[in-house]
Enzyme design. Structure first.
Site, PDB file in Angstrom:
ATOM      1  N   ASP A  68      -9.715  13.499  10.002  1.00 47.64           N
ATOM      2  CA  ASP A  68      -9.631  13.005   8.627  1.00 47.64           C
ATOM      3  C   ASP A  68      -9.626  11.483   8.580  1.00 47.64           C
ATOM      4  O   ASP A  68      -8.949  10.888   7.751  1.00 47.64           O
ATOM      5  CB  ASP A  68      -8.356  13.576   7.979  1.00 47.64           C
ATOM      6  CG  ASP A  68      -8.436  13.565   6.463  1.00 47.64           C
ATOM      7  OD1 ASP A  68      -9.561  13.573   5.926  1.00 47.64           O
ATOM      8  OD2 ASP A  68      -7.370  13.523   5.816  1.00 47.64           O
TER       9      ASP A  68
ATOM     10  N   GLY B  75       0.824  -1.209   0.000  1.00 47.79           N
ATOM     11  CA  GLY B  75       0.000   0.000   0.000  1.00 47.79           C
ATOM     12  C   GLY B  75       0.850   1.248   0.000  1.00 47.79           C
ATOM     13  O   GLY B  75       2.056   1.199   0.218  1.00 47.79           O
ATOM     14  N   SER B  76       0.190   2.364  -0.279  1.00 46.92           N
ATOM     15  CA  SER B  76       0.901   3.634  -0.150  1.00 46.92           C
ATOM     16  C   SER B  76      -0.095   4.684   0.302  1.00 46.92           C
ATOM     17  O   SER B  76      -1.293   4.576   0.049  1.00 46.92           O
ATOM     18  CB  SER B  76       1.540   4.025  -1.475  1.00 46.92           C
ATOM     19  OG  SER B  76       0.531   4.238  -2.418  1.00 46.92           O
ATOM     20  N   GLY B  77       0.423   5.662   1.006  1.00 43.97           N
ATOM     21  CA  GLY B  77      -0.439   6.721   1.515  1.00 43.97           C
ATOM     22  C   GLY B  77       0.293   8.037   1.450  1.00 43.97           C
ATOM     23  O   GLY B  77       1.361   8.120   0.830  1.00 43.97           O
ATOM     24  N   ALA B  78      -0.295   9.048   2.091  1.00 42.31           N
ATOM     25  CA  ALA B  78       0.295  10.376   2.042  1.00 42.31           C
ATOM     26  C   ALA B  78       1.701  10.387   2.643  1.00 42.31           C
ATOM     27  O   ALA B  78       2.548  11.152   2.233  1.00 42.31           O
ATOM     28  CB  ALA B  78      -0.595  11.357   2.783  1.00 42.31           C
ATOM     29  N   GLN B  79       1.932   9.499   3.622  1.00 38.29           N
ATOM     30  CA  GLN B  79       3.222   9.564   4.309  1.00 38.29           C
ATOM     31  C   GLN B  79       4.281   8.626   3.754  1.00 38.29           C
ATOM     32  O   GLN B  79       5.413   8.698   4.167  1.00 38.29           O
ATOM     33  CB  GLN B  79       3.067   9.258   5.801  1.00 38.29           C
ATOM     34  CG  GLN B  79       2.266  10.293   6.528  1.00 38.29           C
ATOM     35  CD  GLN B  79       0.972   9.679   7.007  1.00 38.29           C
ATOM     36  OE1 GLN B  79       0.089   9.399   6.231  1.00 38.29           O
ATOM     37  NE2 GLN B  79       0.874   9.440   8.282  1.00 38.29           N
ATOM     38  N   GLY B  80       3.899   7.714   2.877  1.00 39.78           N
ATOM     39  CA  GLY B  80       4.939   6.842   2.351  1.00 39.78           C
ATOM     40  C   GLY B  80       4.423   5.534   1.808  1.00 39.78           C
ATOM     41  O   GLY B  80       3.224   5.344   1.628  1.00 39.78           O
TER      42      GLY B  80
HETATM   43  P1  AMP Z   1      -0.499   4.671   5.256  1.00 40.82           P
HETATM   44  O1  AMP Z   1       0.644   5.249   4.487  1.00 40.82           O
HETATM   45  O2  AMP Z   1      -0.145   4.438   6.696  1.00 40.82           O
HETATM   46  O3  AMP Z   1      -1.750   5.476   5.084  1.00 40.82           O
HETATM   47  O4  AMP Z   1      -0.807   3.226   4.637  1.00 40.82           O
HETATM   48  C1  AMP Z   1      -1.179   3.077   3.288  1.00 40.82           C
HETATM   49  C2  AMP Z   1      -1.794   1.700   3.044  1.00 40.82           C
HETATM   50  O5  AMP Z   1      -0.847   0.670   3.370  1.00 40.82           O
HETATM   51  C3  AMP Z   1      -3.019   1.394   3.907  1.00 40.82           C
HETATM   52  O6  AMP Z   1      -4.205   1.839   3.290  1.00 40.82           O
HETATM   53  C4  AMP Z   1      -2.988  -0.127   3.999  1.00 40.82           C
HETATM   54  O7  AMP Z   1      -3.613  -0.702   2.870  1.00 40.82           O
HETATM   55  C5  AMP Z   1      -1.506  -0.458   3.942  1.00 40.82           C
HETATM   56  N1  AMP Z   1      -0.961  -0.666   5.310  1.00 40.82           N
HETATM   57  C6  AMP Z   1      -0.376   0.257   6.106  1.00 40.82           C
HETATM   58  N2  AMP Z   1       0.028  -0.265   7.275  1.00 40.82           N
HETATM   59  C7  AMP Z   1      -0.315  -1.577   7.246  1.00 40.82           C
HETATM   60  C8  AMP Z   1      -0.186  -2.678   8.166  1.00 40.82           C
HETATM   61  N3  AMP Z   1       0.386  -2.533   9.371  1.00 40.82           N
HETATM   62  N4  AMP Z   1      -0.646  -3.885   7.765  1.00 40.82           N
HETATM   63  C9  AMP Z   1      -1.222  -4.036   6.557  1.00 40.82           C
HETATM   64  N5  AMP Z   1      -1.386  -3.048   5.653  1.00 40.82           N
HETATM   65  C10 AMP Z   1      -0.952  -1.829   5.984  1.00 40.82           C
END
Ligand code: AMP
EC number: 2.7.11.24
Length: 370
Positions: free
Chosen positions: A141, A33-38
């Site tokens: 949020d 996965g990826s999000g705003a922080q990495g």
């Molecule tokens: P984040 O950057 O923390 O918003 O995470 C982005 C995405 O990564 C999330 O929407 C999850 O799908 C996946 N993810 C983050 N942390 C975990 C974790 N501890 N276990 C499984 N998937 C995760």
């Protein structure tokens, strides 16, 4: 431990567009996965002999905002659910190693959930929010992509929401912002209190019941339209709380009567095949009607939601009333440091963490997680 020795314990591997430099104990990295922080990867931890999630914080030392955010995440994630932190070369990246969860809530929303699972997930969301509030963090949020779950229905909130101060660092990332779950007071730029997060839980619960987004606004303005089309134009009393220019805009929108909660969430959306399930369905609808209230002063609080009959069947004081953290977010937010100073603080935090977890035991976490 000297610097060269530390560096020899790491190796570098490309995952998607990114290079991860992690301790050799972590193998078999795969992006999840990826999000705003990495970016987040799953990996196998040879020391713990189980899979973990590794999150690479993107450009933590780009500027003061990023550095503070990295430190904030480190301190708070640490408090919530961190297994390990690695910081290969003091000057570059920060990686957070967490318990690997099975899916984020977006994937769970597509599933048919019975009342037991739905109410348990909501109970844990409310507990997580209560803990954030105790740490001085009002999220504002919350969204399904930032909430992860395991197949045993345990749940964790991944991030800390909108920064107390202007989120300039985040706005600069090419990341599409989801606003569907933001409360009216956030959309309309009003003051807010802790129950701003209850609105988001209401939107998430509604989506789990309906299987589709409750207020799918296409932009900031349309977000408000979607809310009033369904819930109705708010009272004059609420409009008086808005600043003049926002009030003029809101008053000039078409007026909507809105729908009753029986119409918005009819019986067919719930499992209601027995007397017990019918009772649960009416409790679920009652909870929705108390969370999805435009005027925050009339919306229930997190504590009241935890006591609601749909939720309180799970109430466990040891989970709900966890001790408050040593450092609150407000104290953290008031700190100002240069990027170099933040780097030092993060490095010190990592070394402290290593010291505390030297024997594979993580204080404050159950043995099965550590
Ligand atoms: P984040 O950057 O923390 O918003 O995470 C982005 C995405 O990564 C999330 O929407 C999850 O799908 C996946 N993810 C983050 N942390 C975990 C974790 N501890 N276990 C499984 N998937 C995760």
């Amino acid at each position: 431990m000297n610097r060269n020795k530390r560096e020899r314990e790491y190796y570098s591997i490309d995952v998607g567009d990114s290079t991860f430099m992690v301790l050799k104990r972590y193998q078999n990295l795969r992006p999840i996965g990826s999000g705003a922080q990495g970016i987040v990867c799953s990996a196998y931890d040879h020391n713990l002999e189980r899979n973990v999630a590794i999150k690479k914080l993107s450009r933590p030392f780009q500027n003061q905002t990023h550095a503070k955010r990295a430190y904030r995440e480190l301190v708070h994630v640490n408090m919530l659910h961190l297994c390990n932190v690695t910081h290969p070369v003091k000057q570059t990246c920060v990686y957070l190693v967490m318990e690997l969860m099975d899916a984020n809530l977006c994937q769970v929303i597509q599933m048919e959930l019975d009342h037991e699972r739905l109410s348990y997930l909501l109970y844990q969301m409310l507990c997580g929010i209560k803990h954030l509030h105790a740490a001085g963090i009002i999220h504002r949020d919350l969204k399904p992509s930032n909430i992860v779950v395991k197949s045993d229905c345990t749940l964790k909130i991944l991030d800390f929401g909108l920064a107390r101060t202007a989120a300039t660092g985040l706005l600069m990332t090419p990341y599409v912002v989801t606003r569907y779950y933001r409360a009216p007071e956030v959309i309309l730029g009003m003051g807010y209190q802790a129950n701003v997060d209850v609105w988001s839980v209401g939107c998430i619960m509604a989506e789990m019941v309906r299987g589709s987004v409750l207020f799918p606004g296409t932009d900031h303005i349309d977000q408000w339209n979607k809310v009033i089309e369904q819930l109705g134009t708010p009272s004059q009393e609420f409009l008086m709380k808005l600043n003049q220019s926002v009030r003029t805009y809101v008053e000039n929108r078409p007026r909507y009567a809105g729908y009753s909660f029986e119409k918005l969430f009819p019986d067919v959306l719930f499992p209601a095949d027995s007397e017990h399930n019918k009772l649960k369905a009416s409790q679920a609808r009652d909870l929705l009607s108390k969370m999805l209230v435009i005027d925050a002063s009339k919306r229930i609080s997190v504590d009241e939601a935890l006591q609601h009959p749909y939720i309180n069947v799970w109430y466990d004081p040891t989970e709900v009333e966890a001790p408050p953290p040593v450092i609150t977010d407000k104290q953290l937010d008031e700190r100002e440091h240069t990027v170099e100073e933040w780097k030092e603080l993060i490095y010190k935090e990592v070394l402290d963490w290593e010291e505390r977890t030297k024997n594979g035991v993580i204080r404050g976490q159950p043995a099965s997680i550590g």
